[in-house]
Design a protein around this motif. Structure first.
Motif, PDB file in Angstrom:
ATOM      1  N   TYR A  57       0.832  -1.207   0.000  1.00  0.00           N
ATOM      2  CA  TYR A  57       0.000   0.000   0.000  1.00  0.00           C
ATOM      3  C   TYR A  57       0.866   1.257   0.000  1.00  0.00           C
ATOM      4  N   ILE A  58       1.840   1.296   0.891  1.00  0.00           N
ATOM      5  CA  ILE A  58       2.651   2.509   1.047  1.00  0.00           C
ATOM      6  C   ILE A  58       3.530   2.755  -0.178  1.00  0.00           C
ATOM      7  N   VAL A  59       4.130   1.714  -0.705  1.00  0.00           N
ATOM      8  CA  VAL A  59       4.973   1.866  -1.895  1.00  0.00           C
ATOM      9  C   VAL A  59       4.120   2.320  -3.088  1.00  0.00           C
ATOM     10  N   SER A  60       2.885   1.827  -3.175  1.00  0.00           N
ATOM     11  CA  SER A  60       2.019   2.239  -4.286  1.00  0.00           C
ATOM     12  C   SER A  60       1.440   3.643  -4.080  1.00  0.00           C
ATOM     13  N   HIS A  61       1.662   4.219  -2.892  1.00  0.00           N
ATOM     14  CA  HIS A  61       1.201   5.583  -2.597  1.00  0.00           C
ATOM     15  C   HIS A  61       2.388   6.499  -2.267  1.00  0.00           C
ATOM     16  N   ASP A  62       3.401   6.417  -3.112  1.00  0.00           N
ATOM     17  CA  ASP A  62       4.572   7.299  -3.067  1.00  0.00           C
ATOM     18  C   ASP A  62       5.436   7.152  -1.826  1.00  0.00           C
ATOM     19  N   GLY A  63       5.437   5.996  -1.206  1.00  0.00           N
ATOM     20  CA  GLY A  63       6.280   5.765  -0.046  1.00  0.00           C
ATOM     21  C   GLY A  63       7.412   4.804  -0.375  1.00  0.00           C
ATOM     22  N   SER A  64       8.255   4.588   0.613  1.00  0.00           N
ATOM     23  CA  SER A  64       9.386   3.676   0.438  1.00  0.00           C
ATOM     24  C   SER A  64       9.224   2.499   1.399  1.00  0.00           C
ATOM     25  N   GLU A  65      10.133   1.551   1.287  1.00  0.00           N
ATOM     26  CA  GLU A  65      10.106   0.415   2.210  1.00  0.00           C
ATOM     27  C   GLU A  65      10.381   0.890   3.639  1.00  0.00           C
ATOM     28  N   ASP A  66      11.263   1.864   3.792  1.00  0.00           N
ATOM     29  CA  ASP A  66      11.528   2.420   5.129  1.00  0.00           C
ATOM     30  C   ASP A  66      10.273   3.079   5.702  1.00  0.00           C
ATOM     31  N   ASP A  67       9.528   3.778   4.841  1.00  0.00           N
ATOM     32  CA  ASP A  67       8.263   4.376   5.289  1.00  0.00           C
ATOM     33  C   ASP A  67       7.311   3.287   5.766  1.00  0.00           C
ATOM     34  N   ALA A  68       7.255   2.186   5.033  1.00  0.00           N
ATOM     35  CA  ALA A  68       6.365   1.082   5.395  1.00  0.00           C
ATOM     36  C   ALA A  68       6.763   0.496   6.753  1.00  0.00           C
ATOM     37  N   LYS A  69       8.058   0.364   6.986  1.00  0.00           N
ATOM     38  CA  LYS A  69       8.526  -0.157   8.274  1.00  0.00           C
ATOM     39  C   LYS A  69       8.152   0.796   9.408  1.00  0.00           C
ATOM     40  N   ASP A  70       8.317   2.096   9.173  1.00  0.00           N
ATOM     41  CA  ASP A  70       7.947   3.091  10.189  1.00  0.00           C
ATOM     42  C   ASP A  70       6.452   3.039  10.495  1.00  0.00           C
ATOM     43  N   VAL A  71       5.642   2.992   9.452  1.00  0.00           N
ATOM     44  CA  VAL A  71       4.189   2.955   9.640  1.00  0.00           C
ATOM     45  C   VAL A  71       3.788   1.679  10.385  1.00  0.00           C
ATOM     46  N   MET A  72       4.380   0.568  10.011  1.00  0.00           N
ATOM     47  CA  MET A  72       4.079  -0.712  10.661  1.00  0.00           C
ATOM     48  C   MET A  72       4.391  -0.616  12.152  1.00  0.00           C
ATOM     49  N   GLN A  73       5.542  -0.047  12.480  1.00  0.00           N
ATOM     50  CA  GLN A  73       5.950   0.085  13.879  1.00  0.00           C
ATOM     51  C   GLN A  73       4.999   1.003  14.646  1.00  0.00           C
ATOM     52  N   LYS A  74       4.656   2.130  14.038  1.00  0.00           N
ATOM     53  CA  LYS A  74       3.747   3.073  14.697  1.00  0.00           C
ATOM     54  C   LYS A  74       2.366   2.453  14.899  1.00  0.00           C
ATOM     55  N   ALA A  75       1.913   1.704  13.918  1.00  0.00           N
ATOM     56  CA  ALA A  75       0.602   1.057  14.026  1.00  0.00           C
ATOM     57  C   ALA A  75       0.604   0.017  15.150  1.00  0.00           C
ATOM     58  N   LEU A  76       1.688  -0.728  15.251  1.00  0.00           N
ATOM     59  CA  LEU A  76       1.798  -1.711  16.333  1.00  0.00           C
ATOM     60  C   LEU A  76       1.786  -1.023  17.700  1.00  0.00           C
ATOM     61  N   LEU A  77       2.530   0.077  17.809  1.00  0.00           N
ATOM     62  CA  LEU A  77       2.555   0.825  19.071  1.00  0.00           C
ATOM     63  C   LEU A  77       1.183   1.397  19.403  1.00  0.00           C
ATOM     64  N   GLN A  78       0.540   1.976  18.394  1.00  0.00           N
ATOM     65  CA  GLN A  78      -0.774   2.584  18.609  1.00  0.00           C
ATOM     66  C   GLN A  78      -1.796   1.534  19.033  1.00  0.00           C
TER      67      GLN A  78
END
Length: 190
Positions: free
Chosen positions: A36-57
């Motif tokens: 999802y993130i890569v297809s919406h102008d993000g990178s793999e690092d962005d995806a890892k950050d989002v995944m981590q934040k979502a887990l924390l949230q």
């Protein structure tokens, strides 16, 4: 494992910090988040950050005894990730970067704001289900910016004016339902 059992297991793993369950969440959901993130102008690092934040949230929210997920764990988690990515994308477009300037946004504040937005979204979705099926259809067209002429054709209304009136009434019903909920005042105070 049946879906409900798996969902309960994954949520309990987050609550308790069960490494095996958290690894299961990563294995099952990270590829979808990354896609999802890569297809919406993000990178793999962005995806890892989002995944981590979502887990924390989700981990923080799951500590509340009254917290429950009414959809599937996967659907709920992916929605959190999408909302986090939309927020991050919006903020990055507004942020001016300079190599010599440090970013003053605190991680805790970001998680709190993302949680707040997720709670508002959940309240909206819940109240949307409480209004009539016809109102949900009308508002779905409206939110997707379908022209009034097409809405009238698809739903069999006589004119664009009838569609405008129906949208107004449905938005009013939805707003009324949201405002009547006790959570609205709590969220409004934030």
């Amino acid at each position: 494992m049946a879906n409900k059992k798996l969902d309960d297991y994954l949520l309990q793993s987050l609550k308790s910090g069960n490494d095996k369950g958290i690894k299961e969440i990563y294995n099952r959901l990270y590829p979808k988040v990354k896609s999802y993130i890569v297809s919406h102008d993000g990178s793999e690092d962005d995806a890892k950050d989002v995944m981590q934040k979502a887990l924390l949230q989700l981990s923080a929210r799951a500590q509340d005894e009254n917290f429950k997920i009414t959809s599937s764990f996967e659907g709920y988690f992916i929605t959190i990730c999408k909302n986090l990515w939309r927020r991050a994308s919006k903020l990055s477009k507004m942020r001016v970067t300079n190599e010599g300037v440090m970013d003053l946004v605190h991680e805790e504040r970001e998680i709190a704001l993302a949680t707040y937005e997720q709670e508002k979204w959940e309240l909206f979705q819940e109240k949307l289900l409480e209004i009539s099926q016809n109102c949900r259809e009308v508002l779905a067209f409206f939110f997707n910016k379908v022209p009034y002429v097409q809405i009238a054709e698809k739903l069999g209304y006589g004119s664009e004016n009838t569609v405008r009136q129906r949208i107004f009434k449905c938005k009013s019903k939805l707003k009324e339902a949201i405002h009547a909920d006790m959570r609205y005042n709590e969220l409004k105070e934030f």
